[in-house]
Design an enzyme around this catalytic site. Structure first.
Site, PDB file in Angstrom:
ATOM      1  N   CYS A   1       0.808  -1.229   0.000  1.00 30.71           N
ATOM      2  CA  CYS A   1       0.000   0.000   0.000  1.00 30.71           C
ATOM      3  C   CYS A   1       0.840   1.277   0.000  1.00 30.71           C
ATOM      4  CB  CYS A   1      -0.949   0.008   1.190  1.00 30.71           C
ATOM      5  SG  CYS A   1      -2.207  -1.262   1.039  1.00 30.71           S
TER       6      CYS A   1
ATOM      7  N   HIS B   1      -3.299   7.301   2.553  1.00 32.37           N
ATOM      8  CA  HIS B   1      -3.717   6.005   2.015  1.00 32.37           C
ATOM      9  C   HIS B   1      -5.093   5.683   2.589  1.00 32.37           C
ATOM     10  CE1 HIS B   1      -3.879   1.932   0.810  1.00 32.37           C
ATOM     11  NE2 HIS B   1      -3.738   1.445   2.032  1.00 32.37           N
TER      12      HIS B   1
ATOM     13  N   ASN C   1     -10.210   0.317  -0.508  1.00 32.02           N
ATOM     14  CA  ASN C   1      -8.749   0.338  -0.503  1.00 32.02           C
ATOM     15  C   ASN C   1      -8.240  -0.220  -1.838  1.00 32.02           C
ATOM     16  OD1 ASN C   1      -6.023  -0.012  -0.115  1.00 32.02           O
ATOM     17  ND2 ASN C   1      -6.201  -1.043   1.858  1.00 32.02           N
TER      18      ASN C   1
HETATM   19  C1  LIG Z   1     -10.231  -5.049   9.091  1.00 33.70           C
HETATM   20  C2  LIG Z   1     -10.881  -4.076  10.085  1.00 33.70           C
HETATM   21  C3  LIG Z   1     -11.851  -3.169   9.365  1.00 33.70           C
HETATM   22  C4  LIG Z   1     -11.621  -4.861  11.137  1.00 33.70           C
HETATM   23  O1  LIG Z   1     -12.167  -3.963  12.080  1.00 33.70           O
HETATM   24  P1  LIG Z   1     -11.976  -4.240  13.643  1.00 33.70           P
HETATM   25  O2  LIG Z   1     -12.756  -3.230  14.328  1.00 33.70           O
HETATM   26  O3  LIG Z   1     -10.489  -4.275  13.894  1.00 33.70           O
HETATM   27  O4  LIG Z   1     -12.628  -5.631  13.805  1.00 33.70           O
HETATM   28  P2  LIG Z   1     -11.978  -6.980  14.363  1.00 33.70           P
HETATM   29  O5  LIG Z   1     -11.043  -7.558  13.342  1.00 33.70           O
HETATM   30  O6  LIG Z   1     -11.416  -6.738  15.727  1.00 33.70           O
HETATM   31  O7  LIG Z   1     -13.267  -7.845  14.469  1.00 33.70           O
HETATM   32  C5  LIG Z   1     -14.337  -7.472  15.322  1.00 33.70           C
HETATM   33  C6  LIG Z   1     -15.491  -8.393  15.087  1.00 33.70           C
HETATM   34  O8  LIG Z   1     -16.087  -8.085  13.822  1.00 33.70           O
HETATM   35  C7  LIG Z   1     -16.173  -9.255  13.026  1.00 33.70           C
HETATM   36  N1  LIG Z   1     -16.047  -8.909  11.627  1.00 33.70           N
HETATM   37  C8  LIG Z   1     -14.924  -8.833  10.872  1.00 33.70           C
HETATM   38  N2  LIG Z   1     -15.245  -8.489   9.625  1.00 33.70           N
HETATM   39  C9  LIG Z   1     -16.588  -8.317   9.599  1.00 33.70           C
HETATM   40  C10 LIG Z   1     -17.500  -7.955   8.602  1.00 33.70           C
HETATM   41  N3  LIG Z   1     -17.100  -7.673   7.335  1.00 33.70           N
HETATM   42  N4  LIG Z   1     -18.801  -7.874   8.919  1.00 33.70           N
HETATM   43  C11 LIG Z   1     -19.252  -8.135  10.161  1.00 33.70           C
HETATM   44  N5  LIG Z   1     -18.418  -8.491  11.154  1.00 33.70           N
HETATM   45  C12 LIG Z   1     -17.111  -8.576  10.868  1.00 33.70           C
HETATM   46  C13 LIG Z   1     -15.063 -10.134  13.532  1.00 33.70           C
HETATM   47  O9  LIG Z   1     -15.304 -11.486  13.224  1.00 33.70           O
HETATM   48  C14 LIG Z   1     -15.090  -9.852  14.984  1.00 33.70           C
HETATM   49  O10 LIG Z   1     -16.121 -10.619  15.577  1.00 33.70           O
HETATM   50  P3  LIG Z   1     -15.939 -11.271  17.033  1.00 33.70           P
HETATM   51  O11 LIG Z   1     -15.768 -10.122  17.961  1.00 33.70           O
HETATM   52  O12 LIG Z   1     -17.203 -12.027  17.205  1.00 33.70           O
HETATM   53  O13 LIG Z   1     -14.718 -12.136  16.938  1.00 33.70           O
HETATM   54  C15 LIG Z   1      -9.777  -3.220  10.751  1.00 33.70           C
HETATM   55  O14 LIG Z   1      -9.059  -4.004  11.650  1.00 33.70           O
HETATM   56  C16 LIG Z   1      -8.799  -2.595   9.796  1.00 33.70           C
HETATM   57  O15 LIG Z   1      -9.135  -1.694   9.067  1.00 33.70           O
HETATM   58  N6  LIG Z   1      -7.531  -3.020   9.857  1.00 33.70           N
HETATM   59  C17 LIG Z   1      -6.456  -2.358   9.116  1.00 33.70           C
HETATM   60  C18 LIG Z   1      -6.518  -2.587   7.671  1.00 33.70           C
HETATM   61  C19 LIG Z   1      -5.347  -1.860   7.061  1.00 33.70           C
HETATM   62  O16 LIG Z   1      -5.007  -0.763   7.431  1.00 33.70           O
HETATM   63  N7  LIG Z   1      -4.651  -2.429   6.143  1.00 33.70           N
HETATM   64  C20 LIG Z   1      -3.503  -1.712   5.690  1.00 33.70           C
HETATM   65  C21 LIG Z   1      -2.863  -2.338   4.670  1.00 33.70           C
HETATM   66  S1  LIG Z   1      -3.828  -2.520   3.257  1.00 33.70           S
END
Ligand SMILES: CC(C)(COP(=O)(O)OP(=O)(O)OC[C@H]1O[C@@H](n2cnc3c(N)ncnc32)[C@H](O)[C@@H]1OP(=O)(O)O)[C@@H](O)C(=O)NCCC(=O)NCCS
Length: 356
Positions: free
Chosen positions: A116, A256, A286
């Protein structure tokens, strides 16, 4: 005499016409528009459809539009660098294909792979060629077809990514505006949190790796989130300190687009209001290396000569980086020179690489 700096003198983007909405994703995996919007800020993303179309197709569309907009002959381009993490092939590189598709012949072209952060890395490399006086016309493309490596059965990743491309022209600065500073960082120990398990030389593809869905993006979202917030804050802070910039001196942050919450936290830590931050995540998701140049394309009409821009990215590797850029041309005037959407000179006609 070598120029004192390189300037971005034009930008053009391309996003494929097919839209994948949150509602459609909610029919494919266990998710909802509400969850995706609240946790990421994404409402929809573009998906490149069409047999045989890879990242090069979108990169070529962006470059074609850039050449048309600037009335540049392909023969006058001296170097093309493509940042991508979804190359059409392992080899040849996507930059070679883009050159072939747009008629740029016999000049250097290569890919930069820094996930990224790839666009900032490629921009920095191109900048050096101009500073050294080697070239006067360099194109930097950020292009990614993330839909090719996203597992549409994995709700944790498939909601995040989209496809797109955008390109900038870099030339010696005429008036002192341009790339003032850049910072690049990496930490390969972060690979464990964000990578593709198979398909490379460490684990070449087999029927078993395909069956185990090992060719898709593997991301531990919460871990990456933590590092992304820290990395984005670190580079923006460093660049501001190195250049004696206060928050009130910044006109635009160009971050980004991985997650709206990461961008908001970064802006908050810098003390910058959100109306100074470029956002495209709601409509494109993204797009990896394309997010930053797509932002520049989207906001081009608002950009004025001398505006101070802070670019920042974080991604797989881990890689992260930032750049301080002062804007070198009248964006409002330039934005009228080419149709906003998919306005490459191919006029909708599909142009494939000459050997495909
Ligand atoms: C991926 C992302 C959006 C997930 O959000 P989050 O708030 O961290 O969520 P978590 O991964 O902690 O998951 C929380 C819960 O939501 C659930 N969940 C994950 N994706 C989901 C979706 N699309 N829809 C519904 N629930 C979802 C998980 O299973 C988890 O459930 P649980 O609590 O029962 O285990 C976030 O972590 C993120 O943006 N990460 C960084 C990505 C990034 O910057 N990448 C950079 C390089 S490209």
């Amino acid at each position: 005499m070598s120029p004192s700096r390189a300037a971005i003198t034009a930008v053009h983007g391309y996003v494929p016409p097919d839209v994948l909405t949150n509602a459609e994703l909610a029919r494919m995996v266990d998710t909802s528009d509400e969850w995706i919007t609240e946790r990421t800020g994404i409402k929809e993303r573009r998906i490149l459809k069409g047999e045989g179309l890879g990242t090069s197709h979108m990169g070529a569309e962006a470059v074609r539009g850039l050449l048309a907009k600037t009335k540049t002959n392909p023969e006058d381009v001296e170097l093309l660098i493509c940042a991508t993490t979804t190359p059409d092939f392992v080899h040849p590189c996507t930059a070679n294909l883009i050159c072939d598709m747009v008629g740029i012949r016999s000049v250097g072209s290569f890919d930069v792979q820094a996930a990224c952060s790839g666009f900032i890395y490629a921009l920095t490399v191109a900048h050096q060629f101009i500073l050294a006086g080697t070239y006067k016309k360099v194109i930097v493309v950020g292009a990614d077809k993330m839909s090719a490596i996203v597992d549409y059965t994995d709700r944790a990743t498939c909601v995040l990514f989209g496809d797109g491309a955008a390109a900038v022209m870099l030339e010696p600065s005429a008036d002192g505006n341009g790339i003032m500073d850049a910072v690049l960082r990496s930490d390969g120990s972060g690979a464990r949190h964000l990578h593709q398990k198979a398909g490379g030389s460490r684990m070449p593809p087999t029927a078993e790796t395909v069956a185990k869905r090992m060719h898709y993006v593997h991301q531990e979202g919460a871990q990456v989130y933590k590092y992304a917030v820290a990395g984005m804050s670190e580079v923006t802070h460093d660049i501001m300190a190195r250049n004696n910039l206060r928050a009130d001196m910044i006109d635009w942050v160009v971050p980004h687009q991985a997650n709206r919450r990461i961008i908001e936290t970064t802006a908050e830590r810098l003390g910058l209001p959100l109306d100074k931050v470029m956002f495209t995540i709601h409509k494109y998701g993204n797009t990896t290396t394309a997010t930053i140049p797509l932002c520049l394309w989207d906001y081009e009409s608002k950009l004025k000569v001398g505006d101070r821009l802070l670019l920042a990215a974080f991604g797989g590797g881990f890689t992260w980086g930032g750049a301080y850029v002062t804007w070198a041309y009248d964006g409002a005037k330039a934005a009228t020179l080419a149709p906003k959407l998919n306005g490459g000179s191919a006029n909708g006609k599909l142009v494939r690489s000459s050997w495909l």
